[in-house]
Design an enzyme around this catalytic site. Structure first.
Site, mmCIF file in Angstrom:
data_model
loop_
_atom_site.group_PDB
_atom_site.id
_atom_site.type_symbol
_atom_site.label_atom_id
_atom_site.label_comp_id
_atom_site.label_asym_id
_atom_site.label_seq_id
_atom_site.Cartn_x
_atom_site.Cartn_y
_atom_site.Cartn_z
ATOM 1 C CG HIS A 76 -0.191 0.092 2.507
ATOM 2 N ND1 HIS A 76 0.177 -1.078 3.438
ATOM 3 C CD2 HIS A 76 0.216 1.302 3.174
ATOM 4 C CE1 HIS A 76 0.568 -0.553 4.434
ATOM 5 N NE2 HIS A 76 0.787 0.616 4.398
HETATM 6 P P1 TYD Z 1 -1.706 -2.690 7.689
HETATM 7 O O1 TYD Z 1 -1.360 -1.304 7.706
HETATM 8 O O2 TYD Z 1 -2.418 -3.150 6.344
HETATM 9 O O3 TYD Z 1 -0.175 -3.782 7.845
HETATM 10 P P2 TYD Z 1 0.885 -3.932 6.767
HETATM 11 O O4 TYD Z 1 0.906 -2.987 5.886
HETATM 12 O O5 TYD Z 1 1.801 -4.202 7.573
HETATM 13 O O6 TYD Z 1 0.423 -5.250 6.094
HETATM 14 O O7 TYD Z 1 -2.559 -3.046 8.943
HETATM 15 C C1 TYD Z 1 -3.031 -4.383 9.168
HETATM 16 C C2 TYD Z 1 -4.283 -4.556 9.855
HETATM 17 O O8 TYD Z 1 -4.122 -3.707 11.243
HETATM 18 C C3 TYD Z 1 -5.288 -3.551 9.183
HETATM 19 O O9 TYD Z 1 -6.533 -4.341 9.657
HETATM 20 C C4 TYD Z 1 -5.348 -2.367 9.957
HETATM 21 C C5 TYD Z 1 -5.099 -2.452 11.369
HETATM 22 N N1 TYD Z 1 -4.251 -1.256 11.977
HETATM 23 C C6 TYD Z 1 -4.966 -0.600 12.913
HETATM 24 O O10 TYD Z 1 -6.260 -1.089 13.494
HETATM 25 N N2 TYD Z 1 -4.090 0.457 13.418
HETATM 26 C C7 TYD Z 1 -3.049 0.883 13.025
HETATM 27 O O11 TYD Z 1 -2.341 1.693 13.375
HETATM 28 C C8 TYD Z 1 -2.470 0.148 11.878
HETATM 29 C C9 TYD Z 1 -1.011 0.557 11.267
HETATM 30 C C10 TYD Z 1 -3.142 -1.064 11.289
#
Ligand code: TYD
Length: 136
Positions: free
Chosen positions: A50
């Site tokens: 992303h």
């Molecule tokens: P995501 O940012 O998609 O993780 P990565 O890029 O490392 O794969 O986040 C994973 C999950 O966690 C998603 O459901 C959103 C949640 N999340 C929160 O609730 N709060 C946060 O501060 C972050 C970064 C993620």
């Protein structure tokens, strides 16, 4: 690379070990409003996929090693983080993928805003469409 750079923090070393202090807006290019950390990532997993529209972040590998692929419509780089006194700054409209998490690795992230799912671009085609205006 545009909106992407390494930051060297202090590494205070003495006979007791290492200490790295990080003060918001002094050692970071933005005010830190949120921190989170990623641990226990299984072997072979790639995360991220992303970009953000407004968010600024600094990624710090506190233990072990982690690779980060950063991309924009014109450039692509892989950065390996393996030193807790080095941070990778990633600003808006940089696509990121995190992979090769070593066993016991810990990724600490400092972020400029509270969590907001609307700030994410999770579709690569949509990312290219929005980012092309900035990178042309
Ligand atoms: P995501 O940012 O998609 O993780 P990565 O890029 O490392 O794969 O986040 C994973 C999950 O966690 C998603 O459901 C959103 C949640 N999340 C929160 O609730 N709060 C946060 O501060 C972050 C970064 C993620």
């Amino acid at each position: 690379m545009y909106n992407c750079s390494l930051i060297k923090f202090k590494d205070i070393t003495d006979k007791y070990g290492h200490l790295t202090p990080i003060e918001s807006k002094i050692d970071t290019p933005f005010e830190v409003k949120r921190i989170y950390y990623i641990t226990r990532v299984k072997q072979g997993i790639t995360r991220g996929f992303h970009s953000h529209r407004k968010l600024h972040q600094v990624l710090i590998c506190l233990n072990g090693s982690i690779k980060i692929r950063v991309k924009n419509p014109k450039e692509e780089e892989v950065v390996e983080l393996n030193d807790p006194s080095i941070g990778l700054y990633i600003g808006p409209y940089v696509w990121r993928e995190m992979f090769d998490f070593s066993e016991e690795s810990v990724l600490l992230v400092l972020a400029s805003e509270y969590y907001d799912e609307n700030d994410y671009i999770r579709d690569y085609d949509l990312y290219l469409k929005e980012a092309i205006k900035i990178y042309r």
